[in-house]
Structures are given as C-alpha cells and as structure tokens.
Design an enzyme around this catalytic site. Sequence first.
Site, PDB file in Angstrom:
ATOM      1  N   CYS A   1      -0.682 -18.032 -22.627  1.00  0.00           N
ATOM      2  CA  CYS A   1      -1.849 -18.315 -23.477  1.00  0.00           C
ATOM      3  C   CYS A   1      -2.533 -19.588 -22.961  1.00  0.00           C
ATOM      4  O   CYS A   1      -1.864 -20.603 -22.765  1.00  0.00           O
ATOM      5  CB  CYS A   1      -1.382 -18.507 -24.921  1.00  0.00           C
ATOM      6  SG  CYS A   1      -2.681 -19.169 -25.980  1.00  0.00           S
TER       7      CYS A   1
ATOM      8  N   THR B   1       0.843  -1.211   0.000  1.00  0.00           N
ATOM      9  CA  THR B   1       0.000   0.000   0.000  1.00  0.00           C
ATOM     10  C   THR B   1       0.875   1.258   0.000  1.00  0.00           C
ATOM     11  O   THR B   1       0.511   2.270  -0.590  1.00  0.00           O
ATOM     12  CB  THR B   1      -0.966   0.042   1.214  1.00  0.00           C
ATOM     13  OG1 THR B   1      -0.203  -0.159   2.406  1.00  0.00           O
ATOM     14  CG2 THR B   1      -2.051  -1.005   1.113  1.00  0.00           C
TER      15      THR B   1
ATOM     16  N   PHE C   1      -7.057  -5.051  -0.403  1.00  0.00           N
ATOM     17  CA  PHE C   1      -8.447  -5.455  -0.603  1.00  0.00           C
ATOM     18  C   PHE C   1      -9.347  -4.957   0.520  1.00  0.00           C
ATOM     19  O   PHE C   1     -10.412  -4.419   0.282  1.00  0.00           O
ATOM     20  CB  PHE C   1      -8.543  -6.990  -0.656  1.00  0.00           C
ATOM     21  CG  PHE C   1      -8.269  -7.590  -2.010  1.00  0.00           C
ATOM     22  CD1 PHE C   1      -8.127  -6.792  -3.138  1.00  0.00           C
ATOM     23  CD2 PHE C   1      -8.149  -8.970  -2.152  1.00  0.00           C
ATOM     24  CE1 PHE C   1      -7.878  -7.355  -4.387  1.00  0.00           C
ATOM     25  CE2 PHE C   1      -7.905  -9.546  -3.393  1.00  0.00           C
ATOM     26  CZ  PHE C   1      -7.761  -8.747  -4.506  1.00  0.00           C
TER      27      PHE C   1
ATOM     28  N   THR D   1      -1.154  -8.169   6.169  1.00  0.00           N
ATOM     29  CA  THR D   1      -2.165  -9.129   5.688  1.00  0.00           C
ATOM     30  C   THR D   1      -3.266  -9.288   6.727  1.00  0.00           C
ATOM     31  O   THR D   1      -2.992  -9.355   7.927  1.00  0.00           O
ATOM     32  CB  THR D   1      -1.537 -10.507   5.347  1.00  0.00           C
ATOM     33  OG1 THR D   1      -2.591 -11.443   5.091  1.00  0.00           O
ATOM     34  CG2 THR D   1      -0.642 -11.058   6.444  1.00  0.00           C
ATOM     35  N   SER D   2      -4.506  -9.344   6.223  1.00  0.00           N
ATOM     36  CA  SER D   2      -5.642  -9.526   7.131  1.00  0.00           C
ATOM     37  C   SER D   2      -5.747 -10.982   7.589  1.00  0.00           C
ATOM     38  O   SER D   2      -6.526 -11.302   8.471  1.00  0.00           O
ATOM     39  CB  SER D   2      -6.940  -9.120   6.419  1.00  0.00           C
ATOM     40  OG  SER D   2      -7.127  -9.948   5.283  1.00  0.00           O
TER      41      SER D   2
ATOM     42  N   ILE E   1       3.995  -0.793   8.119  1.00  0.00           N
ATOM     43  CA  ILE E   1       5.052  -1.813   8.055  1.00  0.00           C
ATOM     44  C   ILE E   1       6.377  -1.284   7.501  1.00  0.00           C
ATOM     45  O   ILE E   1       7.455  -1.715   7.929  1.00  0.00           O
ATOM     46  CB  ILE E   1       4.560  -3.052   7.268  1.00  0.00           C
ATOM     47  CG1 ILE E   1       5.548  -4.195   7.422  1.00  0.00           C
ATOM     48  CG2 ILE E   1       4.254  -2.738   5.811  1.00  0.00           C
ATOM     49  CD1 ILE E   1       4.992  -5.544   7.115  1.00  0.00           C
TER      50      ILE E   1
ATOM     51  N   ASP F   1       2.457  -8.515  -7.336  1.00  0.00           N
ATOM     52  CA  ASP F   1       3.001  -7.325  -7.990  1.00  0.00           C
ATOM     53  C   ASP F   1       4.504  -7.394  -8.293  1.00  0.00           C
ATOM     54  O   ASP F   1       5.064  -6.471  -8.894  1.00  0.00           O
ATOM     55  CB  ASP F   1       2.712  -6.067  -7.144  1.00  0.00           C
ATOM     56  CG  ASP F   1       3.203  -6.197  -5.700  1.00  0.00           C
ATOM     57  OD1 ASP F   1       4.207  -6.899  -5.458  1.00  0.00           O
ATOM     58  OD2 ASP F   1       2.586  -5.586  -4.803  1.00  0.00           O
TER      59      ASP F   1
ATOM     60  N   HIS G   1       0.505 -16.661  -4.704  1.00  0.00           N
ATOM     61  CA  HIS G   1      -0.619 -16.415  -5.619  1.00  0.00           C
ATOM     62  C   HIS G   1      -0.146 -16.009  -7.011  1.00  0.00           C
ATOM     63  O   HIS G   1      -0.893 -15.379  -7.756  1.00  0.00           O
ATOM     64  CB  HIS G   1      -1.544 -15.342  -5.033  1.00  0.00           C
ATOM     65  CG  HIS G   1      -2.230 -15.786  -3.769  1.00  0.00           C
ATOM     66  ND1 HIS G   1      -2.774 -14.916  -2.856  1.00  0.00           N
ATOM     67  CD2 HIS G   1      -2.464 -17.023  -3.261  1.00  0.00           C
ATOM     68  CE1 HIS G   1      -3.302 -15.601  -1.841  1.00  0.00           C
ATOM     69  NE2 HIS G   1      -3.118 -16.871  -2.062  1.00  0.00           N
TER      70      HIS G   1
HETATM   71  P1  CNA Z   1      -6.072  -7.627   2.660  1.00  0.00           P
HETATM   72  O1  CNA Z   1      -7.115  -8.586   3.067  1.00  0.00           O
HETATM   73  O2  CNA Z   1      -6.488  -6.458   1.850  1.00  0.00           O
HETATM   74  O3  CNA Z   1      -5.336  -7.146   3.986  1.00  0.00           O
HETATM   75  C1  CNA Z   1      -4.335  -6.165   3.974  1.00  0.00           C
HETATM   76  C2  CNA Z   1      -3.993  -5.832   5.429  1.00  0.00           C
HETATM   77  O4  CNA Z   1      -2.865  -4.988   5.414  1.00  0.00           O
HETATM   78  C3  CNA Z   1      -5.091  -5.107   6.179  1.00  0.00           C
HETATM   79  O5  CNA Z   1      -5.397  -5.820   7.360  1.00  0.00           O
HETATM   80  C4  CNA Z   1      -4.511  -3.716   6.499  1.00  0.00           C
HETATM   81  O6  CNA Z   1      -4.849  -3.263   7.792  1.00  0.00           O
HETATM   82  C5  CNA Z   1      -3.031  -3.982   6.395  1.00  0.00           C
HETATM   83  N1  CNA Z   1      -2.257  -2.836   5.928  1.00  0.00           N
HETATM   84  C6  CNA Z   1      -2.528  -1.986   4.903  1.00  0.00           C
HETATM   85  N2  CNA Z   1      -1.538  -1.093   4.747  1.00  0.00           N
HETATM   86  C7  CNA Z   1      -0.618  -1.372   5.716  1.00  0.00           C
HETATM   87  C8  CNA Z   1       0.619  -0.788   6.094  1.00  0.00           C
HETATM   88  N3  CNA Z   1       1.137   0.268   5.449  1.00  0.00           N
HETATM   89  N4  CNA Z   1       1.284  -1.332   7.141  1.00  0.00           N
HETATM   90  C9  CNA Z   1       0.778  -2.380   7.831  1.00  0.00           C
HETATM   91  N5  CNA Z   1      -0.389  -2.971   7.515  1.00  0.00           N
HETATM   92  C10 CNA Z   1      -1.078  -2.471   6.466  1.00  0.00           C
HETATM   93  O7  CNA Z   1      -4.918  -8.363   1.805  1.00  0.00           O
HETATM   94  P2  CNA Z   1      -4.259  -9.801   2.042  1.00  0.00           P
HETATM   95  O8  CNA Z   1      -2.936  -9.730   1.431  1.00  0.00           O
HETATM   96  O9  CNA Z   1      -4.390 -10.248   3.431  1.00  0.00           O
HETATM   97  O10 CNA Z   1      -5.205 -10.730   1.155  1.00  0.00           O
HETATM   98  C11 CNA Z   1      -4.670 -11.584   0.243  1.00  0.00           C
HETATM   99  C12 CNA Z   1      -5.050 -11.245  -1.190  1.00  0.00           C
HETATM  100  C13 CNA Z   1      -4.881  -9.789  -1.533  1.00  0.00           C
HETATM  101  C14 CNA Z   1      -4.112 -11.950  -2.116  1.00  0.00           C
HETATM  102  O11 CNA Z   1      -4.821 -12.861  -2.890  1.00  0.00           O
HETATM  103  C15 CNA Z   1      -3.466 -10.880  -3.009  1.00  0.00           C
HETATM  104  O12 CNA Z   1      -3.237 -11.321  -4.306  1.00  0.00           O
HETATM  105  C16 CNA Z   1      -4.430  -9.765  -2.974  1.00  0.00           C
HETATM  106  N6  CNA Z   1      -3.905  -8.410  -3.325  1.00  0.00           N
HETATM  107  C17 CNA Z   1      -2.618  -8.230  -3.704  1.00  0.00           C
HETATM  108  C18 CNA Z   1      -2.156  -6.962  -4.017  1.00  0.00           C
HETATM  109  C19 CNA Z   1      -0.716  -6.790  -4.451  1.00  0.00           C
HETATM  110  O13 CNA Z   1      -0.163  -7.686  -5.092  1.00  0.00           O
HETATM  111  N7  CNA Z   1      -0.083  -5.665  -4.108  1.00  0.00           N
HETATM  112  C20 CNA Z   1      -3.017  -5.866  -3.924  1.00  0.00           C
HETATM  113  C21 CNA Z   1      -4.356  -6.086  -3.540  1.00  0.00           C
HETATM  114  C22 CNA Z   1      -4.777  -7.376  -3.228  1.00  0.00           C
END
Ligand code: CNA
Length: 244
Positions: free
Chosen positions: A130, A28, A35, A191-192, A231, A107, A122
């Site tokens: 293809c 982020t 998400f 990660t959530s 983080i 990413d 993932h």
């Molecule tokens: P999630 O469920 O969106 O959780 C993200 C967590 O990160 C949340 O609990 C936030 O509070 C926390 N968070 C956000 N910003 C920060 C920060 N700066 N410092 C600390 N904590 C923070 O996403 P998960 O990764 O848990 O879920 C897995 C999915 C999301 C996977 O299948 C990914 O492919 C998918 N995803 C990936 C990307 C990417 O590749 N950058 C982006 C969006 C979603």
Amino acid sequence: MEEIKKLAEMIKKADGATVFFGGAGVSTESGIPDFRSANGIYSEQYGTLSPEAIVSGSFFKRDPKLFYSFYREKLLYPNARPGKAHISLARLEKAGLLSAVITQNIDGLHTEAGSSNVIELHGSTLRNYCVSCGRKYGIDAVLDSDGIPRCSCGGIIRPDATLFDEALPYGAMDRAADYVSAAKLLIVGGTSLAVYPAASLLHYCSGDICIINLSATGSDRYASLTIHSPIGEVLSKVCEALEI
Ligand code: CNA
C-alpha cells in the site's frame, strides 16, 4: 552442437564462479511475452500511448486505473510455470556451478524453479504494498480486485516492481555488480540489453562473457561466445553435457 560443448567447458573451468544475468526472453518459453521481440508487448500501441509510457511511475500516479487495466492484461501471468531455462539454472546452482541469478524479470519464476540466490533487479509482481500505510500484499490482492486495488486503509496498492522512470530497489544493483565483478564467467541470456542501468552490469565483468539470445544484441562484441538459439534448449543441453 559445438557451442554447447564450449559453454559446458567454460562453466567447468569457472569452477562455481559463474553468474547468470537474464531478462524477459528467459520466460517467453513459459508463455510470457517479452517487450522487444516481433510479437512482444512493444509491438502494439495503446491508443496514443506506448506501453513504456503506461508502465511508468509517473503514469501510475496520474492514471492508476488505466495502468492497472494494461498491467493485468499484459504483464500478469499467474498461471505461467518455470521453463527449461529456469529449471536448468536451478540445477546449475545446486551442482555448485552457478553463484547467482540476476534477473530483470518480475515474474518470480527463477525462485519457483528452485534457484535460491536470485537478485531481482526490477522487483516482482508477486509482491505488492500500500502506498499509504506500507502494508504488504500478495499478487491475489491485484488478481482478485477490479480497477484500482485498495488497501484496508483506503490507500492504493501497487506492485513492488520498478516502473520506467523509477529507481531500482535499494542495494540490488550493488549486489549484482559485486557478483559480476567476482565472476570468471558471466552468462547473459534472453535480454536485448536495452534497459539501463541493468545492461551496464556487463562492464563489471573481467571474466568471459557468453550471450545466449535469439536476436543479436548491441553487446555481442564483448562476448567470447554468442549463441543465437532458444535459451531453454541451450541451457538444458548444457546441463546434459555436464551430466547434472
Ligand atoms: P526485451 O527487451 O523484450 O528483450 C528480450 C530478448 O530476449 C530479445 O532480444 C529476444 O530476442 C530474446 N528472446 C526472446 N525469447 C527468447 C528465447 N526463447 N531464447 C533466447 N532469447 C530469447 O526484454 P529485457 O528483459 O531485455 O528488458 C528488460 C525489461 C523487460 C525489464 O524491465 C522487465 O521487467 C521487462 N519484462 C519482464 C517480463 C517478465 O518478467 N517475464 C516480461 C516482459 C518484460
């Protein structure tokens, strides 16, 4: 900050047997929305469809055109660069203090930051293929096309990323579980822990667990240290404390 000192001590004590397991919150700070945060991708509905429904393997097969318009707009960030968290993790690895990065992200930013042992649970949006002939493509095949990207054979090109309702890349979960089982310290961050089977990795850990996440997770009770701060800031201060 007391928590930074404590995490730095835990990393020193683990003597290289530290593993990082992370998710969308790691990126982020690079401008890629996650998400489940308040302003994350899940905060919007797309007509009658949820983002989770669109980013599924079955939806991709049913309506690749709509899949790709959502995917290009919401999930591709070709200009994003590694942030402090990615860079700090690469530094920890180079200093011999981190054995692997396990990521749910698609990413490619950990590799770009210089981490060499990255397990992408993932897959990655940077790799595409293809579905008809298997020919491999980079991300440009998706960025430089409109609508459904097509192979020279006429087949549909798809991302080599795990969509909802699809299986993880072969062997990735086993490799990740092996690293976590051998770890004296597992740092979980951004990660959530809501997506399975990835989130079940915590149960393979017999060492200490540190969770760094802005919001509380359902697994905070398994951690001996929880830090609810950004983080990138936490990991870069840990590197400073370790003088690396
Ligand atoms: P999630 O469920 O969106 O959780 C993200 C967590 O990160 C949340 O609990 C936030 O509070 C926390 N968070 C956000 N910003 C920060 C920060 N700066 N410092 C600390 N904590 C923070 O996403 P998960 O990764 O848990 O879920 C897995 C999915 C999301 C996977 O299948 C990914 O492919 C998918 N995803 C990936 C990307 C990417 O590749 N950058 C982006 C969006 C979603």
